[in-house]
Design an enzyme around this catalytic site. Sequence first.
Site, PDB file in Angstrom:
ATOM      1  N   HIS A   1      -0.974   4.724   7.469  1.00  0.00           N
ATOM      2  CA  HIS A   1      -0.298   5.003   6.208  1.00  0.00           C
ATOM      3  C   HIS A   1       0.212   6.444   6.191  1.00  0.00           C
ATOM      4  O   HIS A   1      -0.312   7.298   6.900  1.00  0.00           O
ATOM      5  CB  HIS A   1      -1.243   4.777   5.028  1.00  0.00           C
ATOM      6  CG  HIS A   1      -1.616   3.350   4.833  1.00  0.00           C
ATOM      7  ND1 HIS A   1      -2.697   2.783   5.473  1.00  0.00           N
ATOM      8  CD2 HIS A   1      -1.040   2.367   4.095  1.00  0.00           C
ATOM      9  CE1 HIS A   1      -2.771   1.499   5.133  1.00  0.00           C
ATOM     10  NE2 HIS A   1      -1.780   1.224   4.307  1.00  0.00           N
TER      11      HIS A   1
ATOM     12  N   SER B   1       0.803  -1.217   0.000  1.00  0.00           N
ATOM     13  CA  SER B   1       0.000   0.000   0.000  1.00  0.00           C
ATOM     14  C   SER B   1       0.839   1.272   0.000  1.00  0.00           C
ATOM     15  O   SER B   1       0.402   2.305  -0.513  1.00  0.00           O
ATOM     16  CB  SER B   1      -0.944   0.001   1.205  1.00  0.00           C
ATOM     17  OG  SER B   1      -0.225  -0.179   2.416  1.00  0.00           O
TER      18      SER B   1
ATOM     19  N   ASP C   1      -5.784   7.552   9.040  1.00  0.00           N
ATOM     20  CA  ASP C   1      -5.913   6.230   9.641  1.00  0.00           C
ATOM     21  C   ASP C   1      -4.780   5.920  10.622  1.00  0.00           C
ATOM     22  O   ASP C   1      -4.774   4.871  11.251  1.00  0.00           O
ATOM     23  CB  ASP C   1      -6.015   5.131   8.568  1.00  0.00           C
ATOM     24  CG  ASP C   1      -4.748   4.955   7.736  1.00  0.00           C
ATOM     25  OD1 ASP C   1      -3.686   5.508   8.109  1.00  0.00           O
ATOM     26  OD2 ASP C   1      -4.820   4.262   6.714  1.00  0.00           O
TER      27      ASP C   1
END
Length: 289
Positions: free
Chosen positions: A250, A84, A247
């Site tokens: 990340h 990611s 979040d």
Amino acid sequence: MPHDPSTTHARSTRNRLVAVGVAAAAVGAATGGLGIGARELLHRQADHARRLIGKPLGEVAPDADRTWKKSYGDPVQLLLLGDSIAAGLGADRPKETLGGRLAKGLARATHRSVRLRTGAVVGSESSMLTAQLAGLPASYRADVAVIVVGGNDVTHRVPVADSVKHLEEAIALLRERGTAVVVGTCPDLGLLRPVPQPLRALGSRASRQLAAAQMTAAVAAGAHAVSLAHCVGPFFITNPDEMFSLDRFHPSALGYKRTAKAMLPSVLAALGVAEQVPFGHRAPALPPG
């Protein structure tokens, strides 16, 4: 702006599950010195956390694949592989992703346009790198590939030797295609502040062990390597609110900007544009080819 309790609750729940999952799974990779009872308890916590979390966030990163600074011409072919972070999850706009940031920085440094292609997939482990390569057009050849992977290997307790083997295979496939490779090693999961101690310290230990093994293997396989823990980690420690996205897991737009800036010297060195790289970077042990 009115406060939305449901949004706050959802964010809090997601943060809690991510934190527990990362910490508990990392503990599973780092508890060799604990007693049998403690290990069994922590393994049960890890299994429970993985069941709760499922797929990481379930979000899609902005699509940054395009030709950046097209007016410069003579494009550099830049490929992003991995998880990611390589995909740019957490960025709001394409230009804020890791790929977008690297493309812009590379274009400015070389005064050439940069054609970005992203093969990275959110949630990927090192074992998925060869599939990402297989998904590329047969005729595609990148000038330089940037790989960032490892966090999901830690949280899923993949043995370090297995993770490294898959990374080596991906580097070998890229080099066979004539592509220079830059590996950003596993970030330090101990930087995730929502994870309580002592689990955070154990997560840090597991991720740093993998990062060290990735560094050694990448250099031996002919890739440039960048220690993200050393080159970027301090910024996340001192400015977590700015460096992490909402979040808390990340990178934010600023986090990706710092990460791209840290990796760019090795990308330029891999392309033969620069010779010197700063602390935290290592040149390949094998000659180009």
